[in-house]
Design an enzyme around this catalytic site. Structure first.
Site, PDB file in Angstrom:
ATOM      1  N   CYS A  87       4.023  -2.257  -0.938  1.00 32.58           N
ATOM      2  CA  CYS A  87       3.577  -3.304  -0.012  1.00 32.58           C
ATOM      3  C   CYS A  87       4.429  -3.196   1.244  1.00 32.58           C
ATOM      4  O   CYS A  87       5.641  -3.435   1.198  1.00 32.58           O
ATOM      5  CB  CYS A  87       3.716  -4.684  -0.643  1.00 32.58           C
ATOM      6  SG  CYS A  87       3.204  -6.036   0.440  1.00 32.58           S
ATOM      7  N   CYS A 230      -1.713  -6.816   6.094  1.00 33.05           N
ATOM      8  CA  CYS A 230      -1.380  -5.828   5.065  1.00 33.05           C
ATOM      9  C   CYS A 230      -0.670  -4.690   5.783  1.00 33.05           C
ATOM     10  O   CYS A 230      -1.267  -4.030   6.640  1.00 33.05           O
ATOM     11  CB  CYS A 230      -2.635  -5.323   4.356  1.00 33.05           C
ATOM     12  SG  CYS A 230      -2.334  -3.951   3.201  1.00 33.05           S
ATOM     13  N   THR A 232       0.752  -1.661   4.729  1.00 27.60           N
ATOM     14  CA  THR A 232       0.255  -0.303   4.504  1.00 27.60           C
ATOM     15  C   THR A 232      -1.175  -0.171   5.013  1.00 27.60           C
ATOM     16  O   THR A 232      -1.587   0.899   5.466  1.00 27.60           O
ATOM     17  CB  THR A 232       0.326   0.075   3.018  1.00 27.60           C
ATOM     18  OG1 THR A 232      -0.365  -0.912   2.230  1.00 27.60           O
ATOM     19  CG2 THR A 232       1.771   0.189   2.538  1.00 27.60           C
TER      20      THR A 232
END
Length: 292
Positions: A87, A230, A232
């Site tokens: 993450c 998010c 990534t």
């Protein structure tokens, strides 16, 4: 009944419940994690991060074999209780938590290796937050057909692996991006084994300014649903747009997400091109709850 002392943290709105378990004696079940992450009946979060010493976990032993300085392992779980490989926002918040909890010391400019299920990741403290080297990336998963609720036409996505799976979809304009209903899981054909995070992107106008690209993104995270950010996924989105834009596309990008903006940078290394993610990491409050 055990008491869990926790800290709530967030990175561009991607929020987490973090707790220290250095010796690995307080693992949570998938059901407990889902209850904690429930936004109506629990604390509410996109995931749970356990701070545990690498030597206390089999996955951590692998991290130590790769880098003996990777003392700490980020034991990360999605909101549904499923384990996640990596993450990008979470690891920045995790390092901030380790520092504030006095479990590590890290001066501005210094780097800390952290064990994850996708390998060791180096996190650097910066004046404005943290930067994480996400490692090598690769095209993976082909170009699946993606259908999302309220988008009438299916689109081809681009599969990208950053230690966890992503499918990036380009949309025509801001109105399409806003209309997508990401409370529903996007449908992928063929469906990747284990699922994938799905990012929907549109370019800014102009796409590149002063040598830096800029895009806007929304995401449906596997195991968590739509999130405000998010990390990534932002990196995957920037990589995909650069891939589509051609060889003259820049290696540095700003990615705007509902929770803010993160930076993505591609750079060469001896083992291939790496991608780095930079952004803020904030600790919001501390609390305690009784585990059933």
């Amino acid at each position: 009944m055990a008491t869990l002392h926790f800290t709530k943290g967030q990175g561009t709105g991607n929020d987490f419940v973090l707790y220290a378990d250095p010796d690995g004696t307080l693992p949570l079940s998938a059901g407990q994690i889902a209850e904690i992450c429930d936004r109506h009946f629990g604390v509410g979060a996109d995931g749970v991060i356990r701070a545990v010493r690498s030597k206390r976990l089999p996955e951590g032993a692998e991290a130590l074999a790769d880098d003996e300085a990777a003392e700490w392992f980020m034991d990360y779980y999605n909101a549904d209780g499923s384990a996640a490989e990596m993450c990008g926002n979470g690891i920045r918040v995790y390092v901030r938590y380790l520092i504030e909890s006095r479990l590590v010391q890290l001066a501005d400019g210094d780097t800390l290796p952290i064990g994850t299920r996708s390998g060791v990741r180096d996190v650097q403290r910066t004046l404005s937050g943290f930067q994480v080297d996400l490692g090598r990336w690769r095209l993976a998963g082909g170009e699946p057909l993606v259908r999302a609720k309220e988008l009438p036409v299916a689109r081809l996505g681009l599969g990208i692996d950053l230690g966890n799976p992503h499918v990036v979809v380009a949309l025509a304009d801001e109105s399409e991006l806003e209309s997508a209903d990401l409370t529903y899981i996007p449908h992928l054909e063929p469906a990747p084994q284990g699922g994938a995070n799905v990012e929907f992107v549109v370019p800014h106008e102009p796409l590149v300014k002063d040598g830096v690209g800029r895009i806007r993104m929304r995401v449906h995270e596997r195991g968590s649903g739509e999130t405000l950010s998010c990390g990534t996924g932002a990196a995957a989105a920037a990589l995909a747009v650069r891939h589509w834009a051609g060889e003259n596309a820049p290696g540095q990008w700003w990615v705007d997400v509902p929770g803010g903006t993160v930076g993505v940078r591609m750079f060469p290394t001896e083992d291939g091109e790496h991608v780095a993610l930079s952004g803020p990491a904030e600790l919001v409050y501390t609390g305690a709850l009784e585990l059933a």
